[in-house]
Design a protein around this motif. Structure first.
Motif, PDB file in Angstrom:
ATOM      1  N   UNK A 116       0.832  -1.204   0.000  1.00 14.52           N
ATOM      2  CA  UNK A 116       0.000   0.000   0.000  1.00 14.52           C
ATOM      3  C   UNK A 116       0.866   1.254   0.000  1.00 14.52           C
ATOM      4  N   UNK A 117       1.841   1.246   0.880  1.00 13.16           N
ATOM      5  CA  UNK A 117       2.746   2.392   0.968  1.00 13.16           C
ATOM      6  C   UNK A 117       3.445   2.617  -0.369  1.00 13.16           C
ATOM      7  N   UNK A 118       3.974   1.547  -0.892  1.00 12.82           N
ATOM      8  CA  UNK A 118       4.706   1.617  -2.154  1.00 12.82           C
ATOM      9  C   UNK A 118       3.829   2.167  -3.277  1.00 12.82           C
ATOM     10  N   UNK A 119       2.569   1.805  -3.232  1.00 14.53           N
ATOM     11  CA  UNK A 119       1.666   2.233  -4.300  1.00 14.53           C
ATOM     12  C   UNK A 119       0.991   3.559  -3.963  1.00 14.53           C
ATOM     13  N   UNK A 120       1.232   4.018  -2.766  1.00 14.37           N
ATOM     14  CA  UNK A 120       0.627   5.285  -2.361  1.00 14.37           C
ATOM     15  C   UNK A 120      -0.875   5.199  -2.178  1.00 14.37           C
ATOM     16  N   UNK A 121      -1.324   4.053  -1.718  1.00 11.36           N
ATOM     17  CA  UNK A 121      -2.757   3.915  -1.427  1.00 11.36           C
ATOM     18  C   UNK A 121      -2.915   3.332  -0.031  1.00 11.36           C
ATOM     19  N   UNK A 122      -4.122   3.032   0.322  1.00  9.64           N
ATOM     20  CA  UNK A 122      -4.333   2.464   1.647  1.00  9.64           C
ATOM     21  C   UNK A 122      -4.414   0.940   1.563  1.00  9.64           C
ATOM     22  N   UNK A 123      -4.190   0.324   2.692  1.00 18.62           N
ATOM     23  CA  UNK A 123      -4.275  -1.126   2.772  1.00 18.62           C
ATOM     24  C   UNK A 123      -5.596  -1.635   2.210  1.00 18.62           C
ATOM     25  N   UNK A 124      -6.646  -0.941   2.593  1.00 16.91           N
ATOM     26  CA  UNK A 124      -7.990  -1.373   2.184  1.00 16.91           C
ATOM     27  C   UNK A 124      -8.100  -1.482   0.672  1.00 16.91           C
ATOM     28  N   UNK A 125      -7.514  -0.551   0.002  1.00 18.84           N
ATOM     29  CA  UNK A 125      -7.587  -0.555  -1.455  1.00 18.84           C
ATOM     30  C   UNK A 125      -6.918  -1.798  -2.033  1.00 18.84           C
ATOM     31  N   UNK A 126      -5.768  -2.088  -1.516  1.00 15.79           N
ATOM     32  CA  UNK A 126      -5.056  -3.269  -1.978  1.00 15.79           C
ATOM     33  C   UNK A 126      -5.905  -4.511  -1.727  1.00 15.79           C
ATOM     34  N   UNK A 127      -6.407  -4.597  -0.556  1.00 17.37           N
ATOM     35  CA  UNK A 127      -7.228  -5.752  -0.193  1.00 17.37           C
ATOM     36  C   UNK A 127      -8.417  -5.881  -1.134  1.00 17.37           C
ATOM     37  N   UNK A 128      -9.099  -4.822  -1.336  1.00 14.26           N
ATOM     38  CA  UNK A 128     -10.261  -4.831  -2.218  1.00 14.26           C
ATOM     39  C   UNK A 128      -9.887  -5.333  -3.606  1.00 14.26           C
ATOM     40  N   UNK A 129      -8.829  -4.778  -4.108  1.00 16.58           N
ATOM     41  CA  UNK A 129      -8.374  -5.149  -5.429  1.00 16.58           C
ATOM     42  C   UNK A 129      -8.132  -6.648  -5.514  1.00 16.58           C
ATOM     43  N   UNK A 130      -7.458  -7.135  -4.507  1.00 15.64           N
ATOM     44  CA  UNK A 130      -7.076  -8.546  -4.503  1.00 15.64           C
ATOM     45  C   UNK A 130      -8.273  -9.469  -4.341  1.00 15.64           C
ATOM     46  N   UNK A 131      -9.240  -9.031  -3.570  1.00 14.83           N
ATOM     47  CA  UNK A 131     -10.359  -9.915  -3.282  1.00 14.83           C
ATOM     48  C   UNK A 131     -11.509  -9.783  -4.260  1.00 14.83           C
ATOM     49  N   UNK A 132     -11.344  -8.912  -5.221  1.00 19.21           N
ATOM     50  CA  UNK A 132     -12.415  -8.753  -6.188  1.00 19.21           C
ATOM     51  C   UNK A 132     -11.877  -8.764  -7.607  1.00 19.21           C
ATOM     52  N   UNK A 133     -10.938  -9.665  -7.802  1.00 22.01           N
ATOM     53  CA  UNK A 133     -10.268  -9.783  -9.094  1.00 22.01           C
ATOM     54  C   UNK A 133     -11.236  -9.713 -10.253  1.00 22.01           C
ATOM     55  N   UNK A 134     -12.184 -10.599 -10.220  1.00 21.47           N
ATOM     56  CA  UNK A 134     -13.084 -10.728 -11.373  1.00 21.47           C
ATOM     57  C   UNK A 134     -14.270  -9.773 -11.253  1.00 21.47           C
ATOM     58  N   UNK A 135     -14.610  -9.483 -10.025  1.00 22.28           N
ATOM     59  CA  UNK A 135     -15.827  -8.695  -9.843  1.00 22.28           C
ATOM     60  C   UNK A 135     -15.648  -7.288 -10.401  1.00 22.28           C
ATOM     61  N   UNK A 136     -16.746  -6.614 -10.501  1.00 21.21           N
ATOM     62  CA  UNK A 136     -16.750  -5.317 -11.187  1.00 21.21           C
ATOM     63  C   UNK A 136     -16.635  -4.160 -10.208  1.00 21.21           C
TER      64      UNK A 136
END
Lengths: 390, 390
Positions: B18-38
């Motif tokens: 998250x830090x490296x990407x300049x976003x929050x943990x939550x964002x990373x998590x969301x991205x990862x857990x909703x790969x296919x979802x819209x």
DNA sequence: TTGTAAGCGTTATCAA
DNA sequence: TTGATAACGCTTACAA
């Protein structure tokens, strides 16, 4: 009950125990993690906590424990699968599950007495998938890995190494990697088998390899075979060497082919038990007797060999023992009792039966020294017993 | 490297990504857990995160994931072991690892395609230990259990039930527990085998049971045997029924004993593959031919049967298939696609070989309906029942 | 669309 | 001898 009814049963937590006992979480944790140690805790508190634990039916959550302590009490076992099963083919022999079973039992033998569990991975190498990458999340579940592979340059293990997990190979460590390993010296065994056959008077010895020529395992075996021939001034004739695959029809083809070579081989070294069964079938068809017409030695034992006619002489690689020893080594590393990078060579066991007397076979007995297992301590007892159910 | 050198390699965490990407943990998590979802996420952010993941070599910690989401992507497999191994006895046949292997492969078949792992438990029931209690912390690692047992009143499973984990038995669910199960109908099969033998003219049929008389499995089998006799007006003579154990010498003793009964049995139903091998050995000693002198049918197949002489007719319980189906059922429950408490009865497969023609054997084909496996999709493993083998 | 913050159930470091 | 409290690495409301 309907699936919706299924109560997602929340387990009792340490906090609840603490509350119930009127102490803090920390106290409960301390008590639990220092069972034997002489940590100072009032007898009174101790009682209260244990009562609470009993009354509430508490047990610690291993996931949480693992997350913080990084100990899971689980070791990973990774086994390759090289060929897809083919149960519809009546000639197909399920060596795969046999092999898996032996490995599992060997590892289990050791993990059981240390109260560890096994997390099982199967690598479908023939599918070029299922690689256990460094980023493979599954590694989170284990404290260390036992990694079986006849193919030590396969890149999978690199990732395990990078993960920093203790790792022990089962298989020839041909690359001399800084990883512990336990294996049977394929070259030495093939050399010794070949030597015996030569000394028994054979000059045309067929070698049926278990894998493609270029496979490391095949190279190791071929080397032993050639060395023995050379040592006795016999020529190497490549007609007598066939490389197999795990495909039933290919094995059958090889079985046919080897007996068509002229002059015909008078002895055969076969690289896999199922391969041997196909060869035996072919011999039956050709009315070839063993050892009279062809002397046969199999690399890899199978209980069927004991009950066929002729009974097949085989070199038992004692996979279960390999797995057992590998697991012991892993535990040693886990406990800091030994450095990694040790290599243990087991000697396996020749099972002399009808198809070859193998007189004079000799391989130095493996000194299983600083490694103690159920098998060694129980004196030769190597595996658990049997329960088919239905 | 010395054990002390072993870097306890800390893995990259989501925070770092998250830090490296300049976003929050939550964002990373969301991205990862909703790969296919819209889920709505800026393409820009998405890129940054994935770049960070790649650069840092991040992978989520499954322990942590499991702790919060309660999904581990792991299913537990529990297999009983009833007798201690005895490899020092040359007559000992390692059916146990064979059995384990088949179960593991069956489960693995299904878990693999769903990208689940297997957490392996072995129960040493003969030691009266190793019970998987409700408080057994190991259950934390799994999402559900496949529990193999020929002994369904054994109290272990209660604890699993209490834990609320989905559970599927492999074995006869004689108590009609509210648990799913998959099994072969031991009674029906023994009835059918007996019927065939009777119709072939046999009146003295030996029954070698795999377990003690009082064991549920033995009772089920005995019932089938007796029903068939009764249906044909044949008397039941207990001299022809022997209960075995898992001890080599006991099996050997039984093998001897059954042929000493007078009048001698003309047919034999043998409850375990290894038992059968001991019997075959004894028959060889007594120069008894099969089927001429004794017709033999084994409950439980083994690849050795195909390669001996005479080749032994056997009822293949297809353990691997049982395991496969059990795992499918478990997944269905896991996914809320099916309620628990379903019972699937597989028909197994008769493998007709030399020792008995088993003419007219018939068992209704198992309707494996809403359950799809690698085997069924590949067509033919479950197929028609009486399958003569070339 | 993204961030904040409260858990999940432990262990472990301080203080008290 | 015991108790707060901060990790462990993630998910997930709830806000922004």
């Amino acid at each position: 009950m309907k699936p919706s009814d299924r109560s997602i049963k929340r387990n009792i937590t340490m906090s609840e125990v603490a509350a119930h006992a009127g102490v803090s979480r920390a106290t409960v944790s301390r008590l639990l993690n220092n069972r034997e140690s002489d940590i100072k805790i009032t007898e009174r508190t101790r009682q209260r906590v244990f009562d609470a634990i009993r009354e509430l039916g508490y047990s610690p959550n291993r996931l949480a424990q693992g997350l913080v302590s990084r100990k899971k009490q689980v070791i990973g076992l990774s086994i390759p699968s090289f060929a897809p099963p083919d149960p519809s083919n009546p000639s197909w022999i399920d060596m795969h599950s046999t092999h898996i079973g032996k490995m599992v039992c060997g590892v289990q033998m050791v993990t059981h007495q240390r109260r560890y569990d096994i997390h099982l991975f199967e690598r479908y190498e023939y599918q070029n998938e299922g690689s256990i990458a460094a980023d493979d999340p599954r590694l989170d579940f284990v404290d260390g890995m036992v990694y079986a592979t006849p193919n030590p340059e396969y890149p999978h293990y690199e990732n395990i190494l990078r993960s920093g997990l203790p790792l022990v190979f089962i298989g020839p460590n041909t690359l001399s990697l800084p990883v512990s390993s336990v294996s049977v010296d394929n070259t030495a065994v093939h050399q010794e088998i070949t030597r015996c056959l030569v000394q028994a008077g054979h000059t045309r010895i067929g070698l049926l390899l278990a894998e493609p020529f270029q496979a490391p395992l095949s190279q190791l075996r071929l080397a032993g075979y050639q060395q023995a021939l050379m040592a006795h001034g016999l020529p190497f004739c490549e007609n007598y060497v066939l490389a197999g695959s795990f495909d039933v029809s290919h094995m059958q083809a090889c079985a046919r082919q080897i007996f068509e070579v002229r002059p015909a081989p008078t002895a055969l070294i076969i690289g896999r038990p199922d391969f041997a069964l196909h060869v035996a079938r072919e011999m039956q068809r050709l009315k070839l007797r063993s050892p009279a017409d062809v002397e046969v030695v199999v690399y890899g034992d199978d209980h069927a060999f004991e009950h066929m006619s002729p009974r097949l002489t085989a070199f038992d690689v004692t996979q279960q023992l390999l797995a057992e020893q590998a697991t012991c080594m892993l535990f040693d590393e886990l406990n800091g009792l030994a450095p990694s990078g040790r290599h243990l060579t087991l000697s396996g066991r020749l099972r002399i039966r009808d198809s070859s007397p193998m007189t004079g076979f000799f391989l130095e007995e493996t000194p299983v020294t600083n490694i103690e297992t159920a098998a060694t301590t129980k004196g030769g007892v190597i595996g658990p017993n049997a329960v088919p159910i239905a």
